[in-house]
Design a protein around this motif. Sequence first.
Motif, PDB file in Angstrom:
ATOM      1  N   PHE A  52      10.856   6.526  -2.997  1.00 19.45           N
ATOM      2  CA  PHE A  52      11.129   7.077  -4.315  1.00 19.45           C
ATOM      3  C   PHE A  52      10.750   6.054  -5.372  1.00 19.45           C
ATOM      4  O   PHE A  52      11.106   4.874  -5.268  1.00 19.45           O
ATOM      5  N   ILE A  53      10.039   6.487  -6.393  1.00 10.37           N
ATOM      6  CA  ILE A  53       9.772   5.672  -7.575  1.00 10.37           C
ATOM      7  C   ILE A  53      10.284   6.488  -8.757  1.00 10.37           C
ATOM      8  O   ILE A  53       9.800   7.603  -8.996  1.00 10.37           O
ATOM      9  N   ASN A  85       0.825  -1.210   0.000  1.00 14.40           N
ATOM     10  CA  ASN A  85       0.000   0.000   0.000  1.00 14.40           C
ATOM     11  C   ASN A  85       0.861   1.264   0.000  1.00 14.40           C
ATOM     12  O   ASN A  85       0.489   2.270  -0.596  1.00 14.40           O
ATOM     13  N   MET A  86       2.004   1.218   0.656  1.00 15.37           N
ATOM     14  CA  MET A  86       2.921   2.365   0.639  1.00 15.37           C
ATOM     15  C   MET A  86       3.474   2.570  -0.782  1.00 15.37           C
ATOM     16  O   MET A  86       3.508   3.686  -1.286  1.00 15.37           O
ATOM     17  N   VAL A  87       3.887   1.471  -1.401  1.00  9.41           N
ATOM     18  CA  VAL A  87       4.451   1.544  -2.759  1.00  9.41           C
ATOM     19  C   VAL A  87       3.382   1.997  -3.750  1.00  9.41           C
ATOM     20  O   VAL A  87       3.663   2.786  -4.655  1.00  9.41           O
ATOM     21  N   ALA A  88       2.151   1.520  -3.570  1.00  5.28           N
ATOM     22  CA  ALA A  88       1.049   1.885  -4.466  1.00  5.28           C
ATOM     23  C   ALA A  88       0.526   3.292  -4.188  1.00  5.28           C
ATOM     24  O   ALA A  88      -0.278   3.816  -4.948  1.00  5.28           O
ATOM     25  N   ASN A  89       0.975   3.889  -3.109  1.00  2.00           N
ATOM     26  CA  ASN A  89       0.541   5.222  -2.713  1.00  2.00           C
ATOM     27  C   ASN A  89      -0.947   5.272  -2.405  1.00  2.00           C
ATOM     28  O   ASN A  89      -1.614   6.263  -2.657  1.00  2.00           O
ATOM     29  N   THR A  90      -1.468   4.175  -1.874  1.00  2.00           N
ATOM     30  CA  THR A  90      -2.857   4.159  -1.427  1.00  2.00           C
ATOM     31  C   THR A  90      -2.961   4.350   0.080  1.00  2.00           C
ATOM     32  O   THR A  90      -4.059   4.409   0.615  1.00  2.00           O
ATOM     33  N   ASP A  91      -1.814   4.434   0.739  1.00  2.61           N
ATOM     34  CA  ASP A  91      -1.752   4.697   2.172  1.00  2.61           C
ATOM     35  C   ASP A  91      -0.565   5.618   2.405  1.00  2.61           C
ATOM     36  O   ASP A  91       0.406   5.607   1.641  1.00  2.61           O
ATOM     37  N   SER A  92      -0.634   6.428   3.435  1.00  2.00           N
ATOM     38  CA  SER A  92       0.427   7.405   3.698  1.00  2.00           C
ATOM     39  C   SER A  92       1.514   6.826   4.596  1.00  2.00           C
ATOM     40  O   SER A  92       1.268   5.935   5.399  1.00  2.00           O
TER      41      SER A  92
END
Length: 106
Positions: free
Chosen positions: A62-63, A48-55
């Motif tokens: 960094f992506i 969820n962090m990587v998908a940016n669906t959670d803070s």
Amino acid sequence: MLKLDHITKVYQGKVPYQALTEVSFSVHTGEFVSIMGPSGSGKTTLLNMVANTDSLTSGKLFIKEIEPHLLNKDELADFRRTQLGFVFQQFHLLDTLTIAENMVLP
């Protein structure tokens, strides 16, 4: 391509729960990575962090040298649409649409 630098996630509640504690790693272009662990170990939270669906609670992610969590709402929506792709364990299709309609929906 992907770099996590001391990522921490704490869910607030009556009793705060620390789901991730200073996770750091990098994934370079062309690499394949598996995330494994027992139930409750933070795999979904990490994704969820990587998908940016959670803070993030703290740390940096960094992506492609971009920090998505610093983007505004519209920039983040565009970033997700153009830079991220996920294959889910379950299909997450809308029953009321055909397969073709589900594919073009995004």
